[in-house]
Structure formats: structure tokens, C-alpha cells
Design an enzyme around this catalytic site. Structure first.
Site, mmCIF file in Angstrom:
data_model
loop_
_atom_site.group_PDB
_atom_site.id
_atom_site.type_symbol
_atom_site.label_atom_id
_atom_site.label_comp_id
_atom_site.label_asym_id
_atom_site.label_seq_id
_atom_site.Cartn_x
_atom_site.Cartn_y
_atom_site.Cartn_z
ATOM 1 N N SER A 1 -6.369 4.731 15.348
ATOM 2 C CA SER A 1 -6.060 4.041 16.606
ATOM 3 C C SER A 1 -6.365 4.973 17.758
ATOM 4 O O SER A 1 -6.221 6.206 17.619
ATOM 5 C CB SER A 1 -4.578 3.657 16.640
ATOM 6 N N VAL B 1 0.810 -1.223 0.000
ATOM 7 C CA VAL B 1 0.000 0.000 0.000
ATOM 8 C C VAL B 1 0.845 1.277 0.000
ATOM 9 O O VAL B 1 0.323 2.360 -0.264
ATOM 10 C CB VAL B 1 -0.990 0.042 1.193
ATOM 11 N N ALA C 1 1.898 9.043 16.206
ATOM 12 C CA ALA C 1 1.917 10.194 15.286
ATOM 13 C C ALA C 1 1.374 9.790 13.919
ATOM 14 O O ALA C 1 0.609 10.533 13.294
ATOM 15 C CB ALA C 1 3.335 10.733 15.163
ATOM 16 N N TYR D 1 4.373 5.531 16.023
ATOM 17 C CA TYR D 1 3.100 4.891 15.634
ATOM 18 C C TYR D 1 1.932 5.833 15.915
ATOM 19 O O TYR D 1 1.057 6.033 15.065
ATOM 20 C CB TYR D 1 2.936 3.587 16.402
ATOM 21 N N LYS E 1 -0.788 7.458 13.297
ATOM 22 C CA LYS E 1 -2.232 7.237 13.402
ATOM 23 C C LYS E 1 -2.976 8.554 13.638
ATOM 24 O O LYS E 1 -4.111 8.729 13.191
ATOM 25 C CB LYS E 1 -2.532 6.226 14.509
HETATM 26 P P1 NAD Z 1 -2.211 -7.360 11.575
HETATM 27 O O1 NAD Z 1 -0.725 -7.296 11.625
HETATM 28 O O2 NAD Z 1 -2.913 -8.594 12.001
HETATM 29 O O3 NAD Z 1 -2.741 -6.963 10.121
HETATM 30 C C1 NAD Z 1 -2.156 -5.940 9.370
HETATM 31 C C2 NAD Z 1 -2.199 -6.337 7.917
HETATM 32 O O4 NAD Z 1 -1.663 -5.243 7.137
HETATM 33 C C3 NAD Z 1 -1.337 -7.584 7.616
HETATM 34 O O5 NAD Z 1 -2.077 -8.529 6.879
HETATM 35 C C4 NAD Z 1 -0.178 -7.032 6.826
HETATM 36 O O6 NAD Z 1 0.361 -7.949 5.875
HETATM 37 C C5 NAD Z 1 -0.814 -5.823 6.146
HETATM 38 N N1 NAD Z 1 0.200 -4.876 5.709
HETATM 39 C C6 NAD Z 1 1.216 -4.361 6.454
HETATM 40 N N2 NAD Z 1 1.969 -3.566 5.695
HETATM 41 C C7 NAD Z 1 1.424 -3.581 4.454
HETATM 42 C C8 NAD Z 1 1.768 -2.945 3.239
HETATM 43 N N3 NAD Z 1 2.829 -2.141 3.142
HETATM 44 N N4 NAD Z 1 0.994 -3.184 2.157
HETATM 45 C C9 NAD Z 1 -0.086 -4.014 2.236
HETATM 46 N N5 NAD Z 1 -0.446 -4.637 3.360
HETATM 47 C C10 NAD Z 1 0.303 -4.415 4.450
HETATM 48 O O7 NAD Z 1 -2.688 -6.123 12.456
HETATM 49 P P2 NAD Z 1 -4.123 -5.621 12.945
HETATM 50 O O8 NAD Z 1 -4.057 -5.523 14.397
HETATM 51 O O9 NAD Z 1 -5.206 -6.362 12.293
HETATM 52 O O10 NAD Z 1 -4.079 -4.129 12.407
HETATM 53 C C11 NAD Z 1 -4.945 -3.642 11.407
HETATM 54 C C12 NAD Z 1 -5.011 -2.129 11.554
HETATM 55 O O11 NAD Z 1 -5.574 -1.809 12.823
HETATM 56 C C13 NAD Z 1 -3.656 -1.433 11.497
HETATM 57 O O12 NAD Z 1 -3.800 -0.233 10.761
HETATM 58 C C14 NAD Z 1 -3.363 -1.154 12.939
HETATM 59 O O13 NAD Z 1 -2.499 -0.052 13.103
HETATM 60 C C15 NAD Z 1 -4.755 -0.861 13.463
HETATM 61 N N6 NAD Z 1 -4.892 -0.998 14.897
HETATM 62 C C16 NAD Z 1 -4.623 -2.181 15.515
HETATM 63 C C17 NAD Z 1 -4.769 -2.276 16.894
HETATM 64 C C18 NAD Z 1 -4.480 -3.540 17.639
HETATM 65 O O14 NAD Z 1 -4.428 -3.508 18.878
HETATM 66 N N7 NAD Z 1 -4.277 -4.673 16.976
HETATM 67 C C19 NAD Z 1 -5.190 -1.153 17.612
HETATM 68 C C20 NAD Z 1 -5.471 0.027 16.964
HETATM 69 C C21 NAD Z 1 -5.317 0.093 15.591
#
Ligand code: NAD
Length: 251
Positions: A142, A65, A157, A155, A159
Site C-alpha cells: 500500500s 490466509v 506498519a 495498517y 503494509k
Molecule cells: P476487499 O475488502 O474488497 O478485498 C479483500 C479480500 O481479502 C476480501 O475478499 C476478503 O474476504 C479477503 N480476506 C480478508 N481476510 C482474509 C483472510 N484472513 N483469509 C483469506 N482472505 C481474506 O479489499 P481490497 O481493497 O480489494 O484490498 C485488497 C488488498 O489491497 C488488501 O491487501 C489491501 O490492504 C490492499 N490495498 C487496498 C487499497 C484500497 O484503497 N482499497 C489501497 C492499498 C492497498
């Protein structure tokens, strides 16, 4: 009773290979959407596609992405394959906890490239296709955007940038009748939070014990349900306002 809010709806979704993105893909397919699922991880995408059940369908597409030509191609392919794009959901993201004294330019650039630039590029390209009056964008930010967390300066910043980007974009496209909704999870049980490379176990994490929600960490499905609501007609009056889904961690 099964919901069918996405019958015939064409959804472009990033981060579909794991965690929240996978749960969102499965939820939307179960409600009738056809999902064009993008992720860097081909194996993860295959697992998501193999788990999808319901009246909708799923098409997978591997792309980074943060790579501009790859994003342009992914959105073009999504519109061609689906016959248009009704909804964009940006979930792809990366995290790395780093004490301030060891924070590097590379860390900052990677977090901003994936989390902010990736989201912004998908919004720019998808807006060429989203229909006036009904188009929707949901961007995953987030709760870290609004609350201080040790070792998460970069991170948080990135988000915060996703959140601010989404609020301004909402104001820019509201005249087209397109909604933009940032969704901000708290702690969710996914590979992102269990990976010791992301959250090194030698850091003092006692602070996080103090802000833990009495409800515990969320499941990816609990966040997917809120994303589906925001993207559906049930969320039709939501735009330019953050939905915080953190189990009351910061109340
Ligand atoms: P995860 O690691 O399970 O999933 C993230 C996905 O993004 C993975 O499948 C990964 O391959 C993909 N990805 C990463 N870099 C990429 C790139 N350059 N191009 C394409 N795909 C890419 O994590 P998650 O917890 O499901 O996180 C999903 C979103 O939620 C993220 O944006 C994360 O910052 C946000 N988030 C997560 C939490 C948490 O506690 N898990 C909390 C707040 C926000």
C-alpha cells in the site's frame, strides 16, 4: 486487441473474493490463466468464479490466509489441481482505521496476521513449487507503507512490513531467477474503503481530502492491470522494486 500473456499460466491468487483480488482474477482469466482463487469468503469466491470469462479457468478454495495449516493445504491443493504454480499473487488483506489512543493489541495482531503473516506463508509454501527462471510473486502492499496517514498506524506498519518482506525476498530468490514485485496502490474503490467498520465516519477525515489524487480513486481494474503487467513477461525485468499506483496522490 486482446492480450494473451497468461495462456497456459498457472496462478495462485489470494483475496480473490472481492475488490482488487476479484478484478485481478478476472483479468488473468481473460488473458488465458488458470487461477486457483483463495479467499475466506465463499460467497465472494462464487461471485468471482461466476463473473469470469475468457480462455482461462478458475478454481475456488476457501481458506484463512493467516492460518498456517490452511495455507499449507491451499498451496498443496493449488499445485495438485493446476499441475504446478507459475505465479503467486497475494492480495488478501484487512484494514481498520484506529486512533492511537484506542489501538489494541488485537487490532495489531489481526492486521499483521492477515497482511504480513498470510503473505509470508503463501510465499514460503509457493516457493516450493515456483519454477526457477520464470516464477513470479506479486505482493500487494500500500502507498500507506511509505506515507503517513492518520489513524492508520497499525495498517501502515503491516503494509510497510509486506513491502520490506518483499524486497528482501526478491534479493533472496533472484539467484533462482524468480521475481518478487510489491505493488502499492493508493485509494481504490472497493468494499475495504467504503466499509464504515474499517473507516469509522466519526473520525476527522479532512487530511484525506488534502491528499486526494486529481485522478480520483482508482478502480480495482486499474490496479489489476498493473498486477497483470508485473506478473507477465512484459514485467520480466522487474524485481525487488515497488510499483506505486496512487494516481499521483503524494506527488
Ligand atoms: P476487499 O475488502 O474488497 O478485498 C479483500 C479480500 O481479502 C476480501 O475478499 C476478503 O474476504 C479477503 N480476506 C480478508 N481476510 C482474509 C483472510 N484472513 N483469509 C483469506 N482472505 C481474506 O479489499 P481490497 O481493497 O480489494 O484490498 C485488497 C488488498 O489491497 C488488501 O491487501 C489491501 O490492504 C490492499 N490495498 C487496498 C487499497 C484500497 O484503497 N482499497 C489501497 C492499498 C492497498
Amino acid at each position: 486487441m486482446a492480450l494473451n500473456r497468461f495462456d497456459g499460466v498457472k496462478v495462485l491468487l489470494t483475496g480473490a473474493g472481492s475488490g482488487i483480488g476479484r478484478a485481478t482474477a478476472l483479468r488473468l482469466v481473460s488473458e488465458g490463466a488458470t487461477v486457483f482463487a483463495v479467499d475466506l469468503a465463499k460467497d465472494g469466491l462464487a461471485e468471482t468464479a461466476g463473473s469470469a470469462t475468457g480462455p482461462g479457468g478458475i478454481v475456488t478454495h476457501a481458506a484463512d490466509v493467516s492460518d498456517e495449516p490452511a495455507v499449507v493445504e491451499a498451496v498443496r491443493a493449488a499445485a495438485a489441481e493446476l499441475g504446478g504454480i507459475d505465479v503467486l499473487v497475494n492480495v488478501a488483506g484487512v484494514h481498520k482505521a484506529t486512533p492511537i489512543d484506542t489501538l489494541t493489541v488485537e487490532d495489531l495482531q489481526r492486521l499483521f496476521s492477515v497482511n504480513l503473516v498470510g503473505t509470508a506463508l503463501f510465499c514460503r509454501e509457493a516457493l516450493r513449487h515456483l519454477p526457477d527462471g520464470t516464477g513470479v510473486i506479486v505482493n500487494v502492499a500500500s502507498s500507506a507503507a511509505a506515507h503517513g496517514n492518520p489513524y492508520m498506524t497499525a495498517y501502515s506498519a503491516s503494509k510497510g512490513a509486506v513491502l520490506a518482506f518483499s524486497l528482501s525476498l526478491a534479493a533472496e530468490v533472484v539467484g533462482r531467477g524468480i521475481r518478487v514485485v510489491p505493488v502499492s496502490p493508493g485509494t481504490v474503490r472497493t468494499p475495504l474503503t467504503s466499509n464504515p467498520d474499517v473507516l469509522p465516519r466519526d473520525l476527522d477525515l479532512s487530511y484525506y481530502g488534502r491528499i486526494r489524487s486529481p485522478l480520483g480513486a482508482a478502480s480495482p481494474e486499474q490496479i489489476a492491470g498493473v498486477i497483470a503487467f508485473a506478473a507477465s513477461r512484459d514485467g520480466g525485468y522487474l524485481t525487488g522494486a515497488e510499483i506505486r499506483v496512487d494516481g499521483g496522490s503524494h506527488t
